[in-house]
Design a protein around this motif. Structure first.
Motif, PDB file in Angstrom:
ATOM      1  N   ASN A  60     -18.068   2.279  -2.343  1.00 42.67           N
ATOM      2  CA  ASN A  60     -18.805   2.766  -3.523  1.00 42.67           C
ATOM      3  C   ASN A  60     -19.469   4.108  -3.235  1.00 42.67           C
ATOM      4  O   ASN A  60     -20.644   4.334  -3.543  1.00 42.67           O
ATOM      5  CB  ASN A  60     -19.845   1.735  -3.970  1.00 42.67           C
ATOM      6  CG  ASN A  60     -19.205   0.491  -4.545  1.00 42.67           C
ATOM      7  OD1 ASN A  60     -18.059   0.513  -4.991  1.00 42.67           O
ATOM      8  ND2 ASN A  60     -19.930  -0.612  -4.522  1.00 42.67           N
ATOM      9  N   GLU A  61     -18.687   4.998  -2.579  1.00 41.79           N
ATOM     10  CA  GLU A  61     -19.083   6.370  -2.241  1.00 41.79           C
ATOM     11  C   GLU A  61     -20.166   6.458  -1.159  1.00 41.79           C
ATOM     12  O   GLU A  61     -20.624   7.544  -0.822  1.00 41.79           O
ATOM     13  CB  GLU A  61     -19.542   7.137  -3.493  1.00 41.79           C
ATOM     14  CG  GLU A  61     -18.455   7.247  -4.549  1.00 41.79           C
ATOM     15  CD  GLU A  61     -18.892   8.108  -5.729  1.00 41.79           C
ATOM     16  OE1 GLU A  61     -20.083   8.469  -5.792  1.00 41.79           O
ATOM     17  OE2 GLU A  61     -18.033   8.421  -6.578  1.00 41.79           O
ATOM     18  N   SER A 115     -16.766  -8.265 -10.557  1.00 36.88           N
ATOM     19  CA  SER A 115     -17.321  -6.906 -10.434  1.00 36.88           C
ATOM     20  C   SER A 115     -16.438  -6.056  -9.521  1.00 36.88           C
ATOM     21  O   SER A 115     -15.826  -6.559  -8.581  1.00 36.88           O
ATOM     22  CB  SER A 115     -18.748  -6.973  -9.883  1.00 36.88           C
ATOM     23  OG  SER A 115     -18.764  -7.561  -8.598  1.00 36.88           O
ATOM     24  N   PRO A 116     -16.381  -4.741  -9.780  1.00 39.05           N
ATOM     25  CA  PRO A 116     -15.514  -3.868  -8.984  1.00 39.05           C
ATOM     26  C   PRO A 116     -16.203  -3.366  -7.719  1.00 39.05           C
ATOM     27  O   PRO A 116     -17.427  -3.250  -7.668  1.00 39.05           O
ATOM     28  CB  PRO A 116     -15.227  -2.711  -9.944  1.00 39.05           C
ATOM     29  CG  PRO A 116     -16.467  -2.623 -10.786  1.00 39.05           C
ATOM     30  CD  PRO A 116     -16.980  -4.020 -10.925  1.00 39.05           C
ATOM     31  N   ILE A 117     -15.401  -3.051  -6.716  1.00 47.70           N
ATOM     32  CA  ILE A 117     -15.893  -2.415  -5.499  1.00 47.70           C
ATOM     33  C   ILE A 117     -14.839  -1.397  -5.072  1.00 47.70           C
ATOM     34  O   ILE A 117     -13.643  -1.694  -5.075  1.00 47.70           O
ATOM     35  CB  ILE A 117     -16.174  -3.457  -4.394  1.00 47.70           C
ATOM     36  CG1 ILE A 117     -16.715  -2.773  -3.147  1.00 47.70           C
ATOM     37  CG2 ILE A 117     -14.949  -4.292  -4.079  1.00 47.70           C
ATOM     38  CD1 ILE A 117     -17.252  -3.750  -2.104  1.00 47.70           C
ATOM     39  N   THR A 118     -15.284  -0.186  -4.761  1.00 49.96           N
ATOM     40  CA  THR A 118     -14.360   0.912  -4.476  1.00 49.96           C
ATOM     41  C   THR A 118     -14.409   1.287  -2.995  1.00 49.96           C
ATOM     42  O   THR A 118     -15.488   1.452  -2.421  1.00 49.96           O
ATOM     43  CB  THR A 118     -14.707   2.143  -5.325  1.00 49.96           C
ATOM     44  OG1 THR A 118     -14.627   1.783  -6.716  1.00 49.96           O
ATOM     45  CG2 THR A 118     -13.745   3.289  -5.057  1.00 49.96           C
ATOM     46  N   GLN A 167     -12.885   3.875   0.122  1.00 48.51           N
ATOM     47  CA  GLN A 167     -12.107   5.031   0.582  1.00 48.51           C
ATOM     48  C   GLN A 167     -11.500   4.612   1.914  1.00 48.51           C
ATOM     49  O   GLN A 167     -12.218   4.337   2.878  1.00 48.51           O
ATOM     50  CB  GLN A 167     -12.974   6.275   0.756  1.00 48.51           C
ATOM     51  CG  GLN A 167     -12.135   7.510   1.107  1.00 48.51           C
ATOM     52  CD  GLN A 167     -12.983   8.746   1.341  1.00 48.51           C
ATOM     53  OE1 GLN A 167     -14.207   8.673   1.363  1.00 48.51           O
ATOM     54  NE2 GLN A 167     -12.349   9.882   1.524  1.00 48.51           N
ATOM     55  N   THR A 219      -8.238   6.233  -2.206  1.00 48.20           N
ATOM     56  CA  THR A 219      -9.315   5.449  -2.815  1.00 48.20           C
ATOM     57  C   THR A 219      -8.712   4.268  -3.577  1.00 48.20           C
ATOM     58  O   THR A 219      -7.747   4.432  -4.327  1.00 48.20           O
ATOM     59  CB  THR A 219     -10.147   6.318  -3.766  1.00 48.20           C
ATOM     60  OG1 THR A 219     -10.735   7.391  -3.019  1.00 48.20           O
ATOM     61  CG2 THR A 219     -11.249   5.505  -4.420  1.00 48.20           C
ATOM     62  N   THR A 220      -9.286   3.089  -3.364  1.00 46.28           N
ATOM     63  CA  THR A 220      -8.796   1.865  -4.000  1.00 46.28           C
ATOM     64  C   THR A 220      -9.977   1.093  -4.569  1.00 46.28           C
ATOM     65  O   THR A 220     -10.995   0.917  -3.898  1.00 46.28           O
ATOM     66  CB  THR A 220      -8.055   0.976  -2.981  1.00 46.28           C
ATOM     67  OG1 THR A 220      -6.937   1.689  -2.460  1.00 46.28           O
ATOM     68  CG2 THR A 220      -7.557  -0.305  -3.645  1.00 46.28           C
ATOM     69  N   THR A 221      -9.824   0.639  -5.817  1.00 47.12           N
ATOM     70  CA  THR A 221     -10.855  -0.201  -6.438  1.00 47.12           C
ATOM     71  C   THR A 221     -10.326  -1.632  -6.547  1.00 47.12           C
ATOM     72  O   THR A 221      -9.208  -1.858  -7.009  1.00 47.12           O
ATOM     73  CB  THR A 221     -11.234   0.327  -7.828  1.00 47.12           C
ATOM     74  OG1 THR A 221     -11.788   1.641  -7.692  1.00 47.12           O
ATOM     75  CG2 THR A 221     -12.271  -0.573  -8.486  1.00 47.12           C
ATOM     76  N   GLN A 259     -11.320  -5.782  -7.591  1.00 45.12           N
ATOM     77  CA  GLN A 259     -12.216  -6.682  -8.328  1.00 45.12           C
ATOM     78  C   GLN A 259     -12.578  -7.872  -7.444  1.00 45.12           C
ATOM     79  O   GLN A 259     -11.699  -8.537  -6.901  1.00 45.12           O
ATOM     80  CB  GLN A 259     -11.528  -7.197  -9.608  1.00 45.12           C
ATOM     81  CG  GLN A 259     -11.065  -6.116 -10.563  1.00 45.12           C
ATOM     82  CD  GLN A 259     -12.218  -5.410 -11.242  1.00 45.12           C
ATOM     83  OE1 GLN A 259     -13.247  -6.026 -11.528  1.00 45.12           O
ATOM     84  NE2 GLN A 259     -12.053  -4.128 -11.500  1.00 45.12           N
TER      85      GLN A 259
END
Length: 582
Positions: free
Chosen positions: A153-154, A175-178, A180, A190-192, A194
Motif C-alpha cells: 500500500n505504497e 478489502s484490497p491490498i497492493t 510492489q 504492482t499487484t492488487t 483482495q
C-alpha cells in the motif's frame, strides 16, 4: 452540564485513576478470594489474611510509586505487567492475550483466516515471500515463492518491524491490498489482491509409495478430522486403482504443536473401535474428572499404522500418539515428545482481552500423565519463553511404568516415549545456513536463472555434487562464514588468555589448525543434508508437492517406518507384550 473544574496535570489524574483501579482490584480480589463456609476456620482465617495482606502490599507499592517515582507512571502498562507476572508464576501457558493475539488464536483453531495466503521473511534487508498457499488469493494473483516485496500500500517495507508489517497486512474480508513486487530477472510490478478467507491446511501433504500411505498432520483445527479422513480415503482409492490393497499408513506428527481436543478425539476415532478410551481429564477437584471415548465407527481399525513424533510434538498430537500406543493400535517411532498435557480454557475479558489458562491435565488410557513436570520459576525476571525452554530441557522420569492393552511396558515421566527411538540428526551447519537465509536465497537465484528449464521433477535437478559446487561459490560471494561451537570456544579461550597475560601463540596455532580441520569434517559430514535442503528449496519454487517428495525420499524416519510396514509379521510382533524397545 456541570461546571468544569480547573484541569489538573494529566499524569496526576492518571495516578488518581490508577489508585481507583487498585482499590477496585482489591475489593474484587477480596470478594473472590473469601473462603466458603466449608473451610475449617483456622484455614479460612489464614487464607483471608494472605489475600488481604497481599492486596494491601500491592496498594502500598503503587501509592509510593505514584507519589514519588522519578517519571510519570503508565498505569495501564504497570497493571498489565503485574498481571502477566502473576500468570507467569503459574505455568508457561497461562497468559493474557490482547485482541490481535486472541484473533490469531481463533483463526488457528478455526483453520481459516482473512488474508492473502503468503508466508514472509526478511533476509538481507529485503522482505521475501517464502511460501504461497495454493488455494489463496496470492496464488491466483500470480505471487510466488521468491518474490521480494518492496512496498505494501505504497509503504516501503525494507527492515520493517513485525508489528508494523502485521498492521499493513491486516484487513477485512474483501478489502484490497497492493504490493510492489520484484522478481529476479524481471522489472518491478504492482499487484492488487483482495483479502479473502484462506484455509489453513492441517494436512499439507499426503502420498502413496509402495502402496503405503503417508499423511503429514501439522495441527488440530476444526477442519483437521475432515482433512485426515479425505486424505486417507484418497490413498485407499489410489491403492485400489493400483489393484493392490493399502498395506499400511504413516501418520507424521513431527513438529505438530497440537490444537483442539475435539479434533484429537475425532482423528483418533478414525483408527480405533467405537467406544475406545482416548484421554482422561483431571482437574483440581474430583468433580472435574472425566474420560473421553470415541463415539463413531472407525475408518479402518486394523490397517497397520506407524506414527512419527519428535521433541516438538505436543498437546493434542500427544493425546493421539498416547491413545494409539496404549491400545496397541500403532507403532510410535522417533523421539520422546514435548510433554505438554495441560487443558487450556479461553475466557473473553473486558476491552478485547482474553485469558488463556490451565484448568486440568491430560492422562493417556494407561494412566500416564502427558505433562512433563517443571519446577516453578523463582526468578521475577523469568519469562514464558524461559519457562517453555526449561520444560523442553527437563529430564523426564522414566522409572514410571505403565501397561498397554497387550501388556506392553510404556513409560511415564511426561511426553510420549516412542516404541522405536530414532533421534533426528543434529545439523548445526545447516541450521546456521537457514538462519542466514543462504539456502532460500541460493534456491531463489538458481530457479530464476534456470527459468527456461524450470524443474518439473527432481530428476531434472543437477547432481548433488554439482549443486554443492554452485552453492560453495554462492557462499563465497555472500561472504558467509560459519562459526562452529569449537571455534566459539577457541575465541573465548583466546580472550581469557589475553586478559590473564598467559598467551601461548604456538599452542593457539595448533588449536586453530585442529578446529579448522574439525570444521571441515563437520561440513563434509553434513554435505548430504545441505544438498537435500537445496533440492527441496529449489523445488518449492515450482511446487510444494515436489519439495515434499524430495524431502521424504531422504527422511530416515519415514524410510524406517515404511520398512516396518512392509513386513506385517514384524509389525505384529512389536505390538505383543514380549516386544522390547529399540
Amino acid at each position: 452540564m456541570f461546571p468544569q473544574r480547573e484541569s489538573k496535570p494529566r499524569h496526576k489524574q492518571s495516578q488518581r485513576n490508577g489508585w481507583r483501579i487498585i482499590q477496585r482490584m482489591a475489593t474484587a480480589l477480596l470478594a473472590l478470594s473469601l473462603p466458603t463456609t466449608t473451610l475449617a476456620y483456622p484455614q479460612a482465617e489464614s487464607q483471608s489474611f494472605a489475600v488481604v495482606s497481599s492486596i494491601e502490599l500491592l496498594s502500598e507499592v503503587y501509592r509510593e510509586l505514584a507519589a514519588g517515582y522519578v517519571e510519570p507512571l503508565d498505569t495501564a502498562l504497570l497493571m498489565k505487567t503485574g498481571i502477566r507476572g502473576m500468570l507467569r508464576s503459574l505455568d508457561p501457558y497461562t497468559t493474557l492475550l490482547e485482541r490481535d493475539d486472541a484473533d490469531e488464536l481463533a483463526d488457528i483453531t478455526r483453520g481459516r483466516y482473512v488474508g492473502i495466503g503468503i508466508s514472509l521473511a526478511t533476509l538481507e534487508k529485503k522482505l521475501y515471500v517464502t511460501a504461497v498457499n495454493e488455494e489463496s488469493p496470492a496464488a491466483a494473483a500470480g505471487i510466488r515463492t521468491g518474490d521480494a516485496i518492496l512496498a505494501i500500500n505504497e509503504a516501503k517495507v525494507a527492515n520493517i518491524a513485525v508489528d508494523s508489517l502485521r498492521t499493513l497486512l491486516h484487513g477485512t474480508n474483501g478489502s484490497p491490498i497492493t504490493f510492489q513486487l520484484e522478481r529476479r530477472g524481471s522489472a518491478p510490478r504492482t499487484t492488487t489482491v483482495q483479502r479473502q478467507s484462506v484455509p489453513l491446511k492441517s494436512v499439507p501433504y499426503y502420498e502413496l509409495h509402495n502402496n503405503i500411505g503417508y499423511i503429514a498432520l501439522d495441527g488440530f483445527t476444526t477442519r483437521s478430522p475432515h482433512e485426515v479422513r479425505s486424505a486417507w480415503q484418497s490413498l485407499q482409492q489410489q491403492a485400489t486403482a493400483n489393484k493392490q490393497p493399502l498395506r499400511g499408513l504413516i501418520v507424521d506428527l513431527r513438529d505438530n504443536s497440537g490444537g483442539l481436543l475435539d479434533a484429537a478425539l475425532e482423528i483418533t476415532s478414525l483408527f480405533v473401535p467405537n467406544g475406545s478410551e482416548v484421554v482422561s481429564i483431571k482437574g483440581r477437584s474430583t468433580h472435574s474428572h472425566s474420560t473421553l471415548k470415541t463415539t463413531t465407527e472407525p475408518l479402518d481399525a486394523t490397517l497397520p499404522v506407524a506414527l512419527l513424533i519428535n521433541g516438538d510434538t505436543a498437546s493434542a498430537a500427544e493425546i493421539v500418539a498416547g491413545a494409539l500406543q496404549d491400545v496397541d493400535r500403532a507403532i510410535i517411532l522417533g523421539e520422546r515428545s514435548y510433554g505438554k498435557g495441560l487443558v487450556q480454557s479461553v475466557k473473553k475479558l473486558s476491552y478485547g482481552n482474553t485469558l488463556k489458562f490451565t484448568t486440568a491435565k491430560y492422562y493417556t488410557p494407561s494412566g500416564r500423565l502427558i505433562q512433563k513436570e517443571l519446577k516453578k520459576e523463582s526468578s521475577p525476571h523469568s519469562t514464558n519463553a524461559d519457562s517453555k525452554q526449561a520444560l523442553a530441557s527437563a529430564v523426564p522420569d522414566t522409572t514410571q511404568r505403565f501397561y498397554t492393552r497387550n501388556h506392553r511396558i510404556v513409560y511415564g515421566g511426561g511426553g510420549i516415549m516412542p516404541d522405536v527411538e530414532i533421534k533426528e540428526p543434529a545439523s548445526p551447519y545447516v541450521t546456521a545456513l537457514r538462519k542466514r537465509g543462504m539456502i532460500f536465497l541460493f534456491a531463489n537465484e538458481w530457479y530464476a536463472t534456470h527459468s527456461d528449464d524450470a524443474p518439473a521433477s527432481s530428476a531434472l535437478l543437477p547432481s548433488q555434487t554439482e549443486l554443492l559446487a554452485h552453492f560453495e561459490k554462492f557462499l563465497q560471494q555472500k561472504e558467509f562464514r560459519y562459526t562452529s561451537n569449537a571455534a566459539k570456544r577457541l575465541e573465548e579461550l583466546k580472550s581469557a588468555m589475553k586478559e590473564s597475560g598467559r598467551e601461548n601463540p604456538e599452542a593457539l596455532r595448533t588449536m586453530e589448525r585442529e578446529v579448522e580441520l574439525a570444521d571441515t569434517e563437520e561440513r563434509n559430514r553434513e554435505a548430504k543434508q545441505v544438498a537435500v535442503a537445496l533440492e527441496s528449496a529449489i523445488l518449492r519454487h515450482a511446487s510444494e508437492h515436489l519439495a515434499r517428495q524430495a524431502e521424504l525420499r531422504h527422511d530416515a524416519l519415514v524410510l524406517q517406518a515404511e520398512e516396518l510396514l512392509i513386513y506385517p509379521a514384524r509389525y505384529r510382533a512389536m505390538l505383543k507384550a514380549s516386544s522390547t524397545r529399540k
